[in-house]
Enzyme design. Structure first.
Site, mmCIF file in Angstrom:
data_model
loop_
_atom_site.group_PDB
_atom_site.id
_atom_site.type_symbol
_atom_site.label_atom_id
_atom_site.label_comp_id
_atom_site.label_asym_id
_atom_site.label_seq_id
_atom_site.Cartn_x
_atom_site.Cartn_y
_atom_site.Cartn_z
ATOM 1 N N ASP A 65 0.848 -1.193 0.000
ATOM 2 C CA ASP A 65 0.000 0.000 0.000
ATOM 3 C C ASP A 65 0.885 1.244 0.000
ATOM 4 O OD1 ASP A 65 -2.358 1.396 2.404
ATOM 5 O OD2 ASP A 65 -2.333 1.490 0.220
ATOM 6 N N HIS A 66 0.501 2.267 -0.802
ATOM 7 C CA HIS A 66 1.216 3.551 -0.841
ATOM 8 C C HIS A 66 2.723 3.401 -0.987
ATOM 9 C CE1 HIS A 66 -2.202 6.113 -0.366
ATOM 10 N NE2 HIS A 66 -2.644 5.345 0.627
ATOM 11 N N ASP A 95 2.570 5.113 -5.552
ATOM 12 C CA ASP A 95 1.796 6.316 -5.243
ATOM 13 C C ASP A 95 2.656 7.552 -5.508
ATOM 14 O OD1 ASP A 95 0.048 7.695 -2.323
ATOM 15 O OD2 ASP A 95 0.384 8.426 -4.370
ATOM 16 N N HIS A 151 -7.436 9.846 4.614
ATOM 17 C CA HIS A 151 -7.048 8.779 5.549
ATOM 18 C C HIS A 151 -7.396 9.172 6.977
ATOM 19 C CE1 HIS A 151 -3.965 7.627 2.320
ATOM 20 N NE2 HIS A 151 -4.861 6.658 2.368
ATOM 21 N N GLY A 152 -7.469 8.163 7.837
ATOM 22 C CA GLY A 152 -7.593 8.402 9.270
ATOM 23 C C GLY A 152 -9.028 8.520 9.764
ATOM 24 N N GLY A 206 -8.979 5.760 2.012
ATOM 25 C CA GLY A 206 -9.662 6.519 3.058
ATOM 26 C C GLY A 206 -11.101 6.069 3.208
ATOM 27 N N ASN A 234 -9.931 0.179 0.675
ATOM 28 C CA ASN A 234 -8.852 0.182 1.674
ATOM 29 C C ASN A 234 -9.384 0.501 3.068
ATOM 30 O OD1 ASN A 234 -7.267 -0.180 -0.560
ATOM 31 N ND2 ASN A 234 -5.744 1.348 0.013
ATOM 32 N N ASP A 285 -8.263 0.530 7.129
ATOM 33 C CA ASP A 285 -7.233 0.438 8.167
ATOM 34 C C ASP A 285 -7.770 1.015 9.482
ATOM 35 O OD1 ASP A 285 -4.029 2.004 8.789
ATOM 36 O OD2 ASP A 285 -4.791 0.064 9.410
HETATM 37 O O1 LIG Z 1 -6.718 4.215 2.369
HETATM 38 C C1 LIG Z 1 -6.290 3.625 3.360
HETATM 39 C C2 LIG Z 1 -7.185 3.376 4.568
HETATM 40 O O2 LIG Z 1 -7.778 4.535 4.969
HETATM 41 P P1 LIG Z 1 -8.618 4.595 6.339
HETATM 42 O O3 LIG Z 1 -7.824 5.456 7.262
HETATM 43 O O4 LIG Z 1 -9.933 5.235 5.954
HETATM 44 O O5 LIG Z 1 -8.808 3.195 6.873
HETATM 45 N N1 LIG Z 1 -5.032 3.118 3.368
HETATM 46 O O6 LIG Z 1 -4.298 3.171 2.227
HETATM 47 C C3 LIG Z 1 -4.389 2.618 4.592
HETATM 48 C C4 LIG Z 1 -3.306 3.619 5.005
HETATM 49 C C5 LIG Z 1 -2.369 2.951 5.986
HETATM 50 C C6 LIG Z 1 -1.407 3.973 6.571
HETATM 51 O O7 LIG Z 1 -0.383 3.239 7.157
HETATM 52 P P2 LIG Z 1 0.780 3.985 7.948
HETATM 53 O O8 LIG Z 1 0.132 4.600 9.168
HETATM 54 O O9 LIG Z 1 1.732 2.880 8.277
HETATM 55 O O10 LIG Z 1 1.373 5.018 7.022
HETATM 56 CA CA LIG Z 2 -1.219 9.648 -2.861
HETATM 57 NA NA NA Z 3 -3.247 0.575 -2.004
HETATM 58 ZN ZN LIG Z 4 -4.644 4.995 1.266
#
Ligand SMILES: O=C(COP(=O)(O)O)N(O)CCCCOP(=O)(O)O
Ligand SMILES: [Ca+2]
Ligand code: NA
Ligand SMILES: [Zn+2]
Length: 311
Positions: free
Chosen positions: A88-89, A110, A184-185, A215, A257, A259
């Site tokens: 990811d990213h 990314d 995100h977050g 996100g 995605n 997280d």
């Molecule tokens: O798009 C998403 C998930 O988004 P969400 O925050 O809505 O679940 N993601 O791509 C997950 C981002 C993970 C970030 O990891 P680090 O803290 O290790 O950098």
């Molecule tokens: Ca980006």
């Molecule tokens: Na990804």
């Molecule tokens: Zn992301």
């Protein structure tokens, strides 16, 4: 069985359902997610950020990449649901190469913070390398607001559907993450959630490939409330409502995605357990309490995105 992410997503794209991609940093989250996917008979995408790879490798990115491939393959090779492992990213060349070398199913390049031509050039280069190694590729167009790789983008820069068409044709990328207003977050929106569905519809029509929503956590109120009841401070947390996510799936999103929702579920279960069991100090018990809620969230998300039963 361990598969290429592209295989999971092409099927989802044809049949208009979505497969959540769950982020992990450790073994416990992986076990909880795997148990949820097995119970729901769903295809499974596990993904790790560059930070997760650094964390698991205790600073060594090759060890970290290998740790996740070994952990995921150990179980994937002995179960009958398709499981893929995705970087990811991927923002730094050495992480993308470490993931390809270790045996990841797919990688994200990314470069979406860079000008279009630069993003296109970098993505094209990674597609060439990854495809030569049988690895599929995700790229991103537009920017998510909020903190991403400590680039604080005040405003999102939404995807340009015409650019997306050119980008996909020129790069040969396998799946694309169009920025349509998420971030995100846990604090995604100041007011009401606002996604640009029109833009998403156009991107799907023009690119016709599997699409990714970043996100995408919903920041589920019941888990936020539980975490706060036992001492967490998550004031103002707001995610993407599940009905809006369903609309995104109807319009062609196939990888979602997730997280933050797992992180909130885990901390809620952990805080509750610690408060209620002051005598406990066996990590299998207190981490197990977090795992249990992560599995619940995983099963719910597999169900409403339509991945349940698609293994
Ligand atoms: O798009 C998403 C998930 O988004 P969400 O925050 O809505 O679940 N993601 O791509 C997950 C981002 C993970 C970030 O990891 P680090 O803290 O290790 O950098
Ligand atoms: Ca980006
Ligand atoms: Na990804
Ligand atoms: Zn992301």
């Amino acid at each position: 069985m361990y598969v290429n992410t592209k295989d999971i997503l092409e099927k989802a794209s044809k049949e208009y359902y979505a497969v959540p991609a769950f982020n992990i940093n450790n073994m416990e989250f992986f076990h909880a997610i795997l148990d949820g996917a097995l119970e729901k008979r769903a295809p499974l995408i596990i993904e790790t950020s560059e930070g997760a790879i650094k964390y698991a490798g205790n600073g060594d990115i090759f060890k970290g990449a290998r740790y996740f491939v070994e952990l995921v393959r150990l179980f994937a090779d002995s179960v009958d649901i398709p499981i893929a492992l995705h970087l990811d990213h991927g923002k730094h060349f050495e992480y993308i190469i470490a993931a390809i070398k270790a045996g990841y199913s797919s990688v994200m390049i990314d470069a979406s913070e860079k000008p279009f031509e630069e993003n296109l050039k970098e993505t094209k280069e990674i597609v060439k390398i990854a495809h030569a190694a049988g690895v599929s590729v995700e790229a991103e167009l537009g920017q998510l607001a909020g903190v991403e790789d400590n680039v604080v983008a005040a405003e999102s820069v939404l995807v340009d559907p015409e650019q997306a068409k050119i980008f996909v044709e020129e790069t040969g990328v396998d799946f694309l993450a169009p920025a349509i207003g998420t971030s995100h977050g846990a604090f995604k929106f100041k007011g009401e959630a606002k996604l640009d569905f029109e833009r998403l519809k156009k991107v799907k029509e023009l690119t016709k490939i599997p699409l990714v929503l970043h996100g995408a956590s919903s920041v589920l109120p019941e888990y936020v409330a539980m975490a706060e009841e036992y001492g967490a401070d998550l004031g103002g947390a707001k995610g993407v409502p599940e009905d809006q996510l369903k609309k995104c799936v109807e319009l062609g999103i196939n990888k979602v995605n997730t997280d933050t929702d797992l992180r909130i579920a885990f901390i809620a279960g952990l805080r509750k357990f610690l408060k209620e069991n002051p005598k406990e100090f066996d990590p299998r018990h207190y981490l197990g309490a977090g795992k249990k809620l992560v599995k619940e969230v995983v099963m719910n998300r597999l169900e409403f995105l339509g991945a349940a039963g698609k293994a």
